[in-house]
Design an enzyme around this catalytic site. Sequence first.
Site, short mmCIF file in Angstrom:
data_model
loop_
_atom_site.label_atom_id
_atom_site.label_comp_id
_atom_site.label_asym_id
_atom_site.label_seq_id
_atom_site.Cartn_x
_atom_site.Cartn_y
_atom_site.Cartn_z
N THR A 19 6.85 5.68 -2.74
CA THR A 19 5.52 5.43 -2.19
C THR A 19 5.65 4.66 -0.88
O THR A 19 6.75 4.60 -0.31
CB THR A 19 4.63 4.73 -3.25
N ASN A 20 4.55 4.06 -0.42
CA ASN A 20 4.62 3.30 0.84
C ASN A 20 3.73 2.06 0.72
O ASN A 20 3.15 1.82 -0.33
CB ASN A 20 4.20 4.19 2.02
N ARG A 21 3.63 1.31 1.79
CA ARG A 21 2.98 0.00 1.69
C ARG A 21 1.46 0.04 1.91
O ARG A 21 0.83 -0.99 2.05
CB ARG A 21 3.58 -0.95 2.73
N ALA A 24 -2.16 7.26 3.45
CA ALA A 24 -0.77 7.33 3.91
C ALA A 24 -0.07 8.26 2.92
O ALA A 24 0.35 7.84 1.84
CB ALA A 24 -0.15 5.94 3.88
#
Length: 399
Positions: A209-211, A276
């Site tokens: 995943t991402n932030r 995102a």
Amino acid sequence: MATKNKTIVLGVTGSISAYKAADLASRFTREGFRVDVILTESAVKFVAPLTFRNITGRPVITTLWDLDSEFSVEHVALAEAADIVLIAPATANIIAKIACGTADDMLSCTVLATKAPVVIAPAMNDNMWANPITQENVEKLKKRGFTFVEPAYGRLASGKMGTGRLTSLDEICGITLQVLGRKGDLAVKNIVVTAGGTQEPVDPVRCLTNRSSGKMGYAIAEAARNRGAQVTLISAPTALPEPTGIKVVYIKTAEEMLKAVQSAVKGADALVMAAAVADFRPVKAAGQKIKRADLSGLTLELEKTPDILAQAKGDFIRVGFAAESHDVVVNAKDKVKRKGLDLIVANDITEKDCGFGTDTNRVTIIDSQGKAEELPLLPKGEVADKILDRLSAKLKQGS
Ligand code: CTP
């Protein structure tokens, strides 16, 4: 902002939850409203007028007969000044009075005299709420266009559990802002917003995943709701509370987001891709947890995820985001062309107070001709409104 220079009349009646109205007054003041508070005689037994005076910076009305008050000469002055009236908490007594057209105190007079929309958030004993007399009054008022924010189930003043608690302040604020914005510049527009970072499974426990916190996308969805739009929010997992007055579709992966977007954009006026989306995912997620013993030399084979924005084409405005770490405007100008977008919102995620997890953002909005407008550092709610100003102008051009 839709709330700038607007007047909200906050009516507070005699309930144990009257103290929560101080928080409501504070939230609306921070939103930019002029907040005029009316406390009924019973409310004053629970909370002090001084509290509200200090929070709002405005005189607080506690009686119809205060000859020094700016509202005394004409008791309907406040009713005329109001853009919206919110009664929170509302007792069974004030609901009954309004339903009968009684006007024997400042709050009931104001409600009877106003042409502004009225939102009522009841709070009372569960038997009083369930009583057919109260329910008939509520139905009667709903038919007349009053909006109710239904009370919640939980522990009541009597100590027992039941339905009658003042519902969450987030819900009361959300519905009030939605009612106020009904005739806004995005009224009846159908807007799809995506938010958060998608999660691509590695095994049943882990994911790529991402932030992204989802805050920017949620702020856009709420701001669009507050301007009258019907909003569908397609959200990857976030820690944010579910916004009221918005249809929320929860997904996890890019593939699920693609399907949800394709279904939601049918008949939509605009798509705002603030999510995102993970750009790559494991080719095959393990069916069982990968054990520590199997980890040495483990290599994950990755593949591209679908480009949702590139695939979601149709007769609607498309707005993309470009979260960049370098050459922000150059990269974003390239993206707006490559993805055939109407607008792109670019930001430098390496800058202080910008990007993932923050409450502020500094963005540059670029249109399909490559014209760029750089905005200062702003709260995400204000950035959302600036983006929607451009979107609204594009919708007007197209209609
Ligand atoms: N986006 C998308 N589907 C993807 C990846 C991105 O719809 N699989 C959308 C994002 O929601 C965003 C825009 O495309 O609105 C740009 O995303 P970004 O990650 O900045 O760009 P990429 O297309 O991934 O290009 P690059 O890797 O070159 O930055």
